[in-house]
Design a protein around this motif. Sequence first.
Motif, mmCIF file in Angstrom:
data_model
loop_
_atom_site.group_PDB
_atom_site.id
_atom_site.type_symbol
_atom_site.label_atom_id
_atom_site.label_comp_id
_atom_site.label_asym_id
_atom_site.label_seq_id
_atom_site.Cartn_x
_atom_site.Cartn_y
_atom_site.Cartn_z
ATOM 1 N N UNK A 86 -39.448 -34.127 -10.283
ATOM 2 C CA UNK A 86 -39.420 -34.036 -12.084
ATOM 3 C C UNK A 86 -40.018 -33.035 -12.660
ATOM 4 N N UNK A 87 -41.247 -32.400 -11.951
ATOM 5 C CA UNK A 87 -41.908 -31.234 -12.518
ATOM 6 C C UNK A 87 -41.068 -29.935 -12.511
ATOM 7 N N UNK A 88 -40.196 -29.899 -11.552
ATOM 8 C CA UNK A 88 -39.592 -28.805 -11.465
ATOM 9 C C UNK A 88 -38.049 -28.992 -11.969
ATOM 10 N N UNK A 89 -37.293 -30.090 -12.068
ATOM 11 C CA UNK A 89 -36.132 -30.297 -12.578
ATOM 12 C C UNK A 89 -36.092 -31.678 -13.258
ATOM 13 N N UNK A 90 -37.020 -31.704 -14.656
ATOM 14 C CA UNK A 90 -36.806 -33.183 -15.216
ATOM 15 C C UNK A 90 -35.559 -33.719 -15.557
ATOM 16 N N UNK A 91 -35.385 -34.840 -15.137
ATOM 17 C CA UNK A 91 -33.823 -35.604 -15.572
ATOM 18 C C UNK A 91 -34.235 -36.997 -15.672
ATOM 19 N N UNK A 92 -33.025 -37.798 -15.941
ATOM 20 C CA UNK A 92 -33.381 -39.123 -16.114
ATOM 21 C C UNK A 92 -33.079 -39.928 -14.820
ATOM 22 N N UNK A 93 -32.756 -39.021 -13.948
ATOM 23 C CA UNK A 93 -32.590 -39.592 -12.320
ATOM 24 C C UNK A 93 -33.831 -39.650 -12.011
ATOM 25 N N UNK A 94 -34.014 -40.544 -10.944
ATOM 26 C CA UNK A 94 -35.458 -40.795 -10.022
ATOM 27 C C UNK A 94 -35.410 -39.317 -9.262
ATOM 28 N N UNK A 95 -36.639 -39.019 -8.715
ATOM 29 C CA UNK A 95 -36.992 -37.765 -7.994
ATOM 30 C C UNK A 95 -37.538 -38.472 -6.681
ATOM 31 N N UNK A 96 -37.274 -37.265 -5.757
ATOM 32 C CA UNK A 96 -37.884 -37.556 -4.183
ATOM 33 C C UNK A 96 -39.420 -37.585 -4.299
ATOM 34 N N UNK A 97 -40.040 -36.906 -4.747
ATOM 35 C CA UNK A 97 -41.736 -36.754 -4.949
ATOM 36 C C UNK A 97 -41.928 -38.047 -5.668
ATOM 37 N N UNK A 98 -41.583 -38.158 -6.723
ATOM 38 C CA UNK A 98 -42.015 -39.176 -7.876
ATOM 39 C C UNK A 98 -41.592 -40.541 -7.383
ATOM 40 N N UNK A 99 -40.348 -40.702 -6.936
ATOM 41 C CA UNK A 99 -40.031 -42.103 -6.521
ATOM 42 C C UNK A 99 -39.433 -42.830 -5.239
ATOM 43 N N UNK A 100 -38.730 -41.865 -4.579
ATOM 44 C CA UNK A 100 -38.489 -42.123 -3.157
ATOM 45 C C UNK A 100 -39.622 -41.935 -2.225
ATOM 46 N N UNK A 101 -40.290 -40.922 -1.970
ATOM 47 C CA UNK A 101 -41.569 -40.888 -1.233
ATOM 48 C C UNK A 101 -42.506 -41.964 -1.398
ATOM 49 N N UNK A 102 -42.879 -42.369 -2.849
ATOM 50 C CA UNK A 102 -43.810 -43.522 -2.982
ATOM 51 C C UNK A 102 -43.159 -44.790 -2.467
ATOM 52 N N UNK A 103 -41.737 -45.034 -2.490
ATOM 53 C CA UNK A 103 -41.130 -46.357 -2.373
ATOM 54 C C UNK A 103 -41.572 -46.531 -0.610
ATOM 55 N N UNK A 104 -41.225 -45.167 -0.029
ATOM 56 C CA UNK A 104 -41.248 -45.216 1.280
ATOM 57 C C UNK A 104 -42.876 -45.549 1.833
ATOM 58 N N UNK A 105 -43.783 -44.746 1.102
ATOM 59 C CA UNK A 105 -45.133 -45.138 1.694
ATOM 60 C C UNK A 105 -45.493 -46.604 1.207
ATOM 61 N N UNK A 106 -45.086 -47.126 0.125
ATOM 62 C CA UNK A 106 -45.251 -48.675 -0.041
ATOM 63 C C UNK A 106 -44.773 -49.557 1.038
ATOM 64 N N UNK A 107 -43.495 -49.240 1.664
ATOM 65 C CA UNK A 107 -43.000 -50.121 2.734
ATOM 66 C C UNK A 107 -43.924 -49.645 3.937
ATOM 67 N N UNK A 108 -44.310 -48.485 4.174
ATOM 68 C CA UNK A 108 -45.042 -48.208 5.460
ATOM 69 C C UNK A 108 -46.314 -49.030 5.086
ATOM 70 N N UNK A 109 -47.320 -49.055 3.993
ATOM 71 C CA UNK A 109 -48.431 -49.649 3.888
ATOM 72 C C UNK A 109 -48.332 -50.981 4.065
ATOM 73 N N UNK A 110 -47.172 -51.772 3.551
ATOM 74 C CA UNK A 110 -46.815 -53.312 3.655
ATOM 75 C C UNK A 110 -46.556 -53.550 5.032
ATOM 76 N N UNK A 111 -46.404 -52.614 6.113
ATOM 77 C CA UNK A 111 -45.979 -52.751 7.562
ATOM 78 C C UNK A 111 -44.561 -53.325 7.685
ATOM 79 N N UNK A 112 -43.865 -52.969 6.644
ATOM 80 C CA UNK A 112 -42.196 -53.355 6.789
ATOM 81 C C UNK A 112 -41.567 -52.255 7.750
ATOM 82 N N UNK A 113 -42.232 -51.202 7.672
ATOM 83 C CA UNK A 113 -41.757 -49.793 8.717
ATOM 84 C C UNK A 113 -42.738 -49.782 9.496
ATOM 85 N N UNK A 114 -42.560 -50.197 10.890
ATOM 86 C CA UNK A 114 -43.939 -50.318 11.800
ATOM 87 C C UNK A 114 -43.905 -49.299 12.896
#
Length: 86
Positions: free
Chosen positions: A41-69
């Motif tokens: 979003x810092x490079x291309x601010x849009x109303x859509x989600x971004x890999x850095x701000x949205x998708x990667x944090x969602x992945x790390x949340x699942x990893x931390x919750x041990x849903x991805x093992x």
Amino acid sequence: DSYTVLGTGDPTRIAWPILLSNYANFANIFDFAQSGATCNQSLTPRQYPAIVQDELPAFFEQLEAKNITSAQDTLYTIWIGESVVY
């Protein structure tokens, strides 16, 4: 994008993550793709989600919750189209 997001797009076609999962006999698919997402979003601010701000944090949340093992049995992909860079 419409080629990655599961459950959207053309109903006559199968999204490539499902095809790959079936081909490689993967048991689970963790789909973090968001249609219209940009890289950052810092490079291309849009109303859509971004890999850095949205998708990667969602992945790390699942990893931390041990849903991805198991990193050894996991294929990670990031699909970036030219429209997300501009």
